[in-house]
Write a protein that holds these residues in place. Structure first.
Motif, PDB file in Angstrom:
ATOM      1  N   GLY A  83       4.505  -7.083  -8.451  1.00 33.52           N
ATOM      2  CA  GLY A  83       3.839  -6.907  -9.736  1.00 33.52           C
ATOM      3  C   GLY A  83       2.454  -7.492  -9.868  1.00 33.52           C
ATOM      4  N   PRO A  84       2.317  -8.742 -10.309  1.00 31.78           N
ATOM      5  CA  PRO A  84       0.990  -9.325 -10.515  1.00 31.78           C
ATOM      6  C   PRO A  84       0.173  -9.403  -9.229  1.00 31.78           C
ATOM      7  CG  PRO A  84       2.670 -10.651 -11.593  1.00 31.78           C
ATOM      8  CD  PRO A  84       3.384  -9.618 -10.777  1.00 31.78           C
ATOM      9  N   GLU A  85       0.826  -9.694  -8.117  1.00 29.44           N
ATOM     10  CA  GLU A  85       0.101  -9.793  -6.852  1.00 29.44           C
ATOM     11  C   GLU A  85      -0.464  -8.425  -6.472  1.00 29.44           C
ATOM     12  OE1 GLU A  85       0.637 -11.878  -2.529  1.00 29.44           O
ATOM     13  OE2 GLU A  85       2.367 -10.834  -3.345  1.00 29.44           O
ATOM     14  N   LEU A  86       0.310  -7.376  -6.676  1.00 29.96           N
ATOM     15  CA  LEU A  86      -0.154  -6.023  -6.378  1.00 29.96           C
ATOM     16  C   LEU A  86      -1.371  -5.690  -7.227  1.00 29.96           C
ATOM     17  CD1 LEU A  86       0.660  -3.612  -4.587  1.00 29.96           C
ATOM     18  CD2 LEU A  86       1.979  -2.761  -6.511  1.00 29.96           C
ATOM     19  N   ASP A  87      -1.327  -6.030  -8.502  1.00 30.68           N
ATOM     20  CA  ASP A  87      -2.461  -5.783  -9.392  1.00 30.68           C
ATOM     21  C   ASP A  87      -3.692  -6.575  -8.958  1.00 30.68           C
ATOM     22  OD1 ASP A  87      -0.985  -4.028 -10.920  1.00 30.68           O
ATOM     23  OD2 ASP A  87      -0.390  -5.551 -12.377  1.00 30.68           O
ATOM     24  N   ALA A  88      -3.497  -7.818  -8.536  1.00 35.45           N
ATOM     25  CA  ALA A  88      -4.618  -8.671  -8.147  1.00 35.45           C
ATOM     26  C   ALA A  88      -5.352  -8.121  -6.925  1.00 35.45           C
ATOM     27  CB  ALA A  88      -4.127 -10.089  -7.878  1.00 35.45           C
ATOM     28  N   PHE A  89      -4.634  -7.432  -6.042  1.00 34.20           N
ATOM     29  CA  PHE A  89      -5.228  -6.928  -4.805  1.00 34.20           C
ATOM     30  C   PHE A  89      -5.436  -5.415  -4.809  1.00 34.20           C
ATOM     31  CE2 PHE A  89      -3.177 -10.875  -3.217  1.00 34.20           C
ATOM     32  CZ  PHE A  89      -4.289 -11.469  -2.634  1.00 34.20           C
ATOM     33  N   ARG A  90      -5.222  -4.771  -5.934  1.00 33.11           N
ATOM     34  CA  ARG A  90      -5.201  -3.307  -5.986  1.00 33.11           C
ATOM     35  C   ARG A  90      -6.412  -2.666  -5.299  1.00 33.11           C
ATOM     36  NH1 ARG A  90      -1.320  -0.156  -7.686  1.00 33.11           N
ATOM     37  NH2 ARG A  90      -0.542  -1.691  -9.126  1.00 33.11           N
ATOM     38  N   ASP A  91      -7.600  -3.227  -5.450  1.00 36.85           N
ATOM     39  CA  ASP A  91      -8.801  -2.627  -4.862  1.00 36.85           C
ATOM     40  C   ASP A  91      -8.944  -2.908  -3.364  1.00 36.85           C
ATOM     41  OD1 ASP A  91      -9.298  -5.340  -5.409  1.00 36.85           O
ATOM     42  OD2 ASP A  91     -11.447  -4.997  -5.613  1.00 36.85           O
ATOM     43  N   ARG A  92      -8.075  -3.737  -2.791  1.00 34.20           N
ATOM     44  CA  ARG A  92      -8.140  -4.077  -1.368  1.00 34.20           C
ATOM     45  C   ARG A  92      -6.879  -3.698  -0.595  1.00 34.20           C
ATOM     46  NH1 ARG A  92      -8.774 -10.098  -1.116  1.00 34.20           N
ATOM     47  NH2 ARG A  92      -8.820  -9.721   1.110  1.00 34.20           N
ATOM     48  N   LEU A  93      -5.979  -2.947  -1.190  1.00 40.06           N
ATOM     49  CA  LEU A  93      -4.701  -2.630  -0.537  1.00 40.06           C
ATOM     50  C   LEU A  93      -4.911  -1.778   0.709  1.00 40.06           C
ATOM     51  CD1 LEU A  93      -2.470  -1.819  -3.632  1.00 40.06           C
ATOM     52  CD2 LEU A  93      -2.513  -3.921  -2.290  1.00 40.06           C
ATOM     53  N   PRO A  94      -4.249  -2.132   1.810  1.00 44.10           N
ATOM     54  CA  PRO A  94      -4.323  -1.294   3.008  1.00 44.10           C
ATOM     55  C   PRO A  94      -3.703   0.074   2.748  1.00 44.10           C
ATOM     56  CG  PRO A  94      -3.289  -3.424   3.496  1.00 44.10           C
ATOM     57  CD  PRO A  94      -3.423  -3.321   2.015  1.00 44.10           C
ATOM     58  N   ARG A  95      -4.284   1.112   3.344  1.00 46.36           N
ATOM     59  CA  ARG A  95      -3.715   2.460   3.191  1.00 46.36           C
ATOM     60  C   ARG A  95      -2.316   2.538   3.801  1.00 46.36           C
ATOM     61  NH1 ARG A  95      -9.080   3.237   4.163  1.00 46.36           N
ATOM     62  NH2 ARG A  95      -8.784   3.414   6.398  1.00 46.36           N
ATOM     63  N   GLY A  96      -2.048   1.706   4.810  1.00 41.47           N
ATOM     64  CA  GLY A  96      -0.747   1.709   5.467  1.00 41.47           C
ATOM     65  C   GLY A  96       0.302   0.841   4.794  1.00 41.47           C
ATOM     66  N   LEU A  97      -0.017   0.304   3.605  1.00 40.15           N
ATOM     67  CA  LEU A  97       0.907  -0.596   2.911  1.00 40.15           C
ATOM     68  C   LEU A  97       2.201   0.112   2.522  1.00 40.15           C
ATOM     69  CD1 LEU A  97       1.160  -3.480   1.571  1.00 40.15           C
ATOM     70  CD2 LEU A  97       0.487  -2.337  -0.540  1.00 40.15           C
ATOM     71  N   ARG A  98       3.325  -0.533   2.814  1.00 39.06           N
ATOM     72  CA  ARG A  98       4.637  -0.053   2.399  1.00 39.06           C
ATOM     73  C   ARG A  98       5.335  -1.212   1.700  1.00 39.06           C
ATOM     74  NH1 ARG A  98       2.014   3.528   4.342  1.00 39.06           N
ATOM     75  NH2 ARG A  98       2.729   5.162   5.743  1.00 39.06           N
ATOM     76  N   LEU A  99       5.941  -0.942   0.568  1.00 40.81           N
ATOM     77  CA  LEU A  99       6.604  -1.986  -0.202  1.00 40.81           C
ATOM     78  C   LEU A  99       8.110  -1.886  -0.071  1.00 40.81           C
ATOM     79  CD1 LEU A  99       4.506  -1.763  -3.492  1.00 40.81           C
ATOM     80  CD2 LEU A  99       4.283  -3.453  -1.663  1.00 40.81           C
TER      81      LEU A  99
END
Length: 111
Positions: A83-99
């Motif tokens: 949640g909050p961590e995802l929002d904090a990094f939203r502009d830097r998320l790797p394209r290969g990110l899997r949750l």
């Protein structure tokens, strides 16, 4: 004083052996700075040796790792609290990110 000597050639041999004898993708789990071994050199060694996925504990670890090894590398976040961590990094998320999603709340938080 305690010291650890990290043998990247041993890590390479282990990943190569797994990749050679496996019919599935190899995922190197690198949470907590690759268990104190140094996440970037271990990740690069694992990928060069045949790992096709990487896994970390948090979104923050995934962002840092993605920037170091290439944002298209599949990186699995093992914990379900984005949640909050995802929002904090939203502009830097790797394209290969899997949750990892284990609950309805986790699914809602990941949207």
């Amino acid at each position: 004083m305690t010291a650890a000597e990290i043998d990247l050639s041993a890590i390479r041999r282990n990943i190569e052996a797994l990749a050679e004898h496996s019919d599935t993708a190899v995922c190197a789990v690198l949470k907590a700075d690759a268990y104190g071994h140094g996440v970037i050199p271990v990740a690069r060694t694992a990928l060069d040796a045949g790992a096709t996925w990487l896994a970390v504990a948090t979104v923050g670890e995934a962002v840092d790792l993605g920037e170091a090894v290439g944002n298209d590398t599949p990186i699995l976040v093992l914990s379900e609290r984005p949640g909050p961590e995802l929002d904090a990094f939203r502009d830097r998320l790797p394209r290969g990110l899997r949750l990892t999603i284990c609950s309805t709340a986790g699914l809602v938080a990941a949207r």
